[in-house]
Design an enzyme around this catalytic site. Structure first.
Site, PDB file in Angstrom:
ATOM      1  N   GLY A   1       0.800  -1.224   0.000  1.00 40.99           N
ATOM      2  CA  GLY A   1       0.000   0.000   0.000  1.00 40.99           C
ATOM      3  C   GLY A   1       0.829   1.269   0.000  1.00 40.99           C
ATOM      4  N   GLY A   2       0.119   2.390  -0.166  1.00 46.58           N
ATOM      5  CA  GLY A   2       0.771   3.689  -0.300  1.00 46.58           C
ATOM      6  C   GLY A   2       1.556   4.105   0.928  1.00 46.58           C
TER       7      GLY A   2
ATOM      8  N   ALA B   1      -2.191  -3.074   7.261  1.00 44.62           N
ATOM      9  CA  ALA B   1      -3.222  -3.515   6.307  1.00 44.62           C
ATOM     10  C   ALA B   1      -4.562  -2.960   6.778  1.00 44.62           C
ATOM     11  CB  ALA B   1      -3.270  -5.035   6.234  1.00 44.62           C
ATOM     12  N   GLY B   2      -5.310  -2.416   5.846  1.00 50.39           N
ATOM     13  CA  GLY B   2      -6.603  -1.866   6.243  1.00 50.39           C
ATOM     14  C   GLY B   2      -7.421  -1.511   5.023  1.00 50.39           C
ATOM     15  N   ILE B   3      -8.744  -1.373   5.226  1.00 55.04           N
ATOM     16  CA  ILE B   3      -9.588  -0.863   4.135  1.00 55.04           C
ATOM     17  C   ILE B   3     -10.494   0.239   4.657  1.00 55.04           C
ATOM     18  CG2 ILE B   3      -9.676  -2.889   2.617  1.00 55.04           C
ATOM     19  CD1 ILE B   3     -12.563  -3.346   3.802  1.00 55.04           C
TER      20      ILE B   3
ATOM     21  N   PRO C   1      -3.009   8.528  11.929  1.00 54.50           N
ATOM     22  CA  PRO C   1      -2.724   9.550  10.918  1.00 54.50           C
ATOM     23  C   PRO C   1      -3.988  10.308  10.543  1.00 54.50           C
ATOM     24  CG  PRO C   1      -2.015   7.336  10.206  1.00 54.50           C
ATOM     25  CD  PRO C   1      -2.927   7.174  11.369  1.00 54.50           C
ATOM     26  N   GLY C   2      -3.776  11.530  10.056  1.00 51.27           N
ATOM     27  CA  GLY C   2      -4.850  12.289   9.428  1.00 51.27           C
ATOM     28  C   GLY C   2      -4.843  11.975   7.945  1.00 51.27           C
TER      29      GLY C   2
ATOM     30  N   TYR D   1     -15.353   1.907   9.229  1.00 52.77           N
ATOM     31  CA  TYR D   1     -13.961   2.352   9.365  1.00 52.77           C
ATOM     32  C   TYR D   1     -13.737   2.937  10.761  1.00 52.77           C
ATOM     33  CZ  TYR D   1      -9.454   4.354   7.894  1.00 52.77           C
ATOM     34  OH  TYR D   1      -8.117   4.661   7.765  1.00 52.77           O
TER      35      TYR D   1
ATOM     36  N   VAL E   1      -3.148  11.372   4.696  1.00 54.96           N
ATOM     37  CA  VAL E   1      -1.790  11.046   4.253  1.00 54.96           C
ATOM     38  C   VAL E   1      -1.799  10.901   2.731  1.00 54.96           C
ATOM     39  CG1 VAL E   1       0.142   9.435   4.537  1.00 54.96           C
ATOM     40  CG2 VAL E   1      -1.466   9.793   6.419  1.00 54.96           C
TER      41      VAL E   1
HETATM   42  N1  LIG Z   1      -4.073   7.067   3.626  1.00 57.95           N
HETATM   43  C1  LIG Z   1      -4.530   7.759   4.653  1.00 57.95           C
HETATM   44  O1  LIG Z   1      -4.782   8.976   4.571  1.00 57.95           O
HETATM   45  C2  LIG Z   1      -4.739   7.066   5.981  1.00 57.95           C
HETATM   46  C3  LIG Z   1      -5.124   7.840   7.074  1.00 57.95           C
HETATM   47  C4  LIG Z   1      -5.299   7.223   8.298  1.00 57.95           C
HETATM   48  C5  LIG Z   1      -5.071   5.861   8.428  1.00 57.95           C
HETATM   49  N2  LIG Z   1      -4.715   5.132   7.345  1.00 57.95           N
HETATM   50  C6  LIG Z   1      -4.477   3.693   7.544  1.00 57.95           C
HETATM   51  O2  LIG Z   1      -3.165   3.402   7.139  1.00 57.95           O
HETATM   52  C7  LIG Z   1      -3.078   2.066   6.646  1.00 57.95           C
HETATM   53  C8  LIG Z   1      -2.418   2.074   5.275  1.00 57.95           C
HETATM   54  O3  LIG Z   1      -3.205   2.902   4.401  1.00 57.95           O
HETATM   55  P1  LIG Z   1      -2.851   3.101   2.872  1.00 57.95           P
HETATM   56  O4  LIG Z   1      -3.287   4.466   2.523  1.00 57.95           O
HETATM   57  O5  LIG Z   1      -1.470   2.663   2.595  1.00 57.95           O
HETATM   58  O6  LIG Z   1      -3.895   2.076   2.208  1.00 57.95           O
HETATM   59  P2  LIG Z   1      -3.745   1.201   0.886  1.00 57.95           P
HETATM   60  O7  LIG Z   1      -5.138   0.839   0.477  1.00 57.95           O
HETATM   61  O8  LIG Z   1      -2.848   1.846  -0.117  1.00 57.95           O
HETATM   62  O9  LIG Z   1      -2.992  -0.112   1.429  1.00 57.95           O
HETATM   63  C9  LIG Z   1      -3.615  -1.084   2.209  1.00 57.95           C
HETATM   64  C10 LIG Z   1      -2.967  -2.426   1.876  1.00 57.95           C
HETATM   65  O10 LIG Z   1      -3.566  -3.416   2.742  1.00 57.95           O
HETATM   66  C11 LIG Z   1      -3.667  -4.611   1.980  1.00 57.95           C
HETATM   67  N3  LIG Z   1      -4.692  -5.468   2.570  1.00 57.95           N
HETATM   68  C12 LIG Z   1      -6.038  -5.255   2.582  1.00 57.95           C
HETATM   69  N4  LIG Z   1      -6.662  -6.288   3.172  1.00 57.95           N
HETATM   70  C13 LIG Z   1      -5.700  -7.161   3.562  1.00 57.95           C
HETATM   71  C14 LIG Z   1      -5.719  -8.404   4.217  1.00 57.95           C
HETATM   72  N5  LIG Z   1      -6.863  -8.986   4.597  1.00 57.95           N
HETATM   73  N6  LIG Z   1      -4.547  -9.034   4.476  1.00 57.95           N
HETATM   74  C15 LIG Z   1      -3.372  -8.466   4.078  1.00 57.95           C
HETATM   75  N7  LIG Z   1      -3.295  -7.280   3.437  1.00 57.95           N
HETATM   76  C16 LIG Z   1      -4.451  -6.643   3.178  1.00 57.95           C
HETATM   77  C17 LIG Z   1      -4.051  -4.144   0.573  1.00 57.95           C
HETATM   78  O11 LIG Z   1      -3.784  -5.138  -0.410  1.00 57.95           O
HETATM   79  C18 LIG Z   1      -3.210  -2.886   0.426  1.00 57.95           C
HETATM   80  O12 LIG Z   1      -1.975  -3.161  -0.209  1.00 57.95           O
HETATM   81  C19 LIG Z   1      -4.517   1.528   6.639  1.00 57.95           C
HETATM   82  O13 LIG Z   1      -4.722   0.774   7.801  1.00 57.95           O
HETATM   83  C20 LIG Z   1      -5.349   2.799   6.683  1.00 57.95           C
HETATM   84  O14 LIG Z   1      -6.613   2.585   7.270  1.00 57.95           O
HETATM   85  C21 LIG Z   1      -4.544   5.706   6.106  1.00 57.95           C
END
Ligand SMILES: NC(=O)c1ccc[n+]([C@@H]2O[C@H](COP(=O)([O-])OP(=O)(O)OC[C@H]3O[C@@H](n4cnc5c(N)ncnc54)[C@H](O)[C@@H]3O)[C@@H](O)[C@H]2O)c1
Length: 264
Positions: A27-28, A102-104, A195-196, A165, A198
């Protein structure tokens, strides 16, 4: 004081070269996290549901000269997580740091959800981190040192339009606090990062456009800033940071509260 458990802060640093397991590694946000942890000399054990994208990320990390390995696992499946532990044992021995990233974000308001979609989000965002911590806890306890870092969200500390979420992230932050008893008196700490906004593909353009007006710093958080915070958490200087929800949001949550109060 027992310096085997609580390292002497004045002793030479022992911060480099930990085995860091990170989920959601394709992920990102993890790209920024892994870059900073690689620069700090840690071994990166990259785990994702999507093995192809995880291998791509690992290729990039190796190109930067870091020691990185790709593993496939669905963190919601106990058998996958146990298999992962066996694979890691074969590759590097034990993981010393667990990062649950990992998260959605399922952008559904109440009436768009059903029980299955709500449960899926809770499974990935909350049950997955539990499964991973459960599978590796005994390894951390045996080593008497460890770091557990759960990537939660400011959405878990405030109300948020998407309940699966917000509820799952609130659960993750409280899981963090609730594990302190299990690791009492050990060299293992457990923290959440909230995080806020990102700079990752998870963030939609509409939210990006609002950042200058909603975030006091006027800017989106760079994923490497999350990595820098985690790199610090892995040092001995951070051994007293335990059970915290570390908010890294440019001040957004504090100012939302002011707006809310002013508009009542
Ligand atoms: N991007 C933001 O602004 C933000 C803000 C606050 C919190 N977050 C949290 O940060 C974390 C990373 O976010 P991101 O932006 O990189 O998201 P992203 O969607 O780019 O990456 C998430 C990754 O988790 C993997 N994943 C999903 N379900 C899975 C499973 N069951 N088992 C293993 N891997 C799995 C996906 O394949 C993906 O590569 C997440 O938990 C998200 O909730 C993100």
């Amino acid at each position: 004081m027992n310096h085997d458990v609580f390292p002497d802060p004045h002793a030479p640093y022992r911060d480099r070269g930990r085995n860091v397991l990170i989920t959601g590694a394709a992920g990102g946000m993890c790209r920024g996290i892994n870059k900073r942890l690689g620069e700090a000399g840690h071994t990166l054990l990259c785990v994702d549901l999507d093995l192809d994208r995880c291998q791509e990320a690992v290729k990039e990390l190796r190109g930067m000269g870091f020691d990185a390995h790709a593993f496939a696992a669905d963190v919601t499946r106990q058998d996958d997580v146990e298999q992962l532990r066996a694979e890691i044992e074969e590759t590097v021995g034990t993981a010393q740091v667990l990062i649950n990233a990992a998260g959605i974000l399922d952008r559904k308001m109440l009436l768009d959800h059903d029980v299955a979609s709500f449960r899926r989000a809770v499974d990935i965002n909350l049950v997955g981190p539990f499964a991973l911590i459960r599978a590796f806890a005994e390894d951390l306890l045996a080593a008497n040192w460890g770091r557990i870092i759960n990537i939660s969200s400011i959405a878990g500390t405030t109300g948020y339009p998407y309940p699966s979420y917000a509820a799952s992230k609130a659960g993750l932050s409280n899981l963090t606090r609730s594990l302190l008893m299990d690791f009492w008196g050990t060299g293992i700490t457990v923290n959440s990062i909230c995080p806020g906004v990102v700079d990752t593909p998870m963030v939609i353009q509409q939210v990006r456009d609002q950042v200058p007006n909603k975030v006091p710093t006027g800017r989106i958080v760079d994923p490497e800033e999350i990595g820098a915070l985690i790199a610090f958490l892995l040092t001995d200087d951070a051994q007293s940071i335990n059970g915290a929800d570390l908010v890294i949001d440019g001040g957004a949550t504090q100012i939302f509260r002011l707006f809310d109060a002013a508009s009542v």
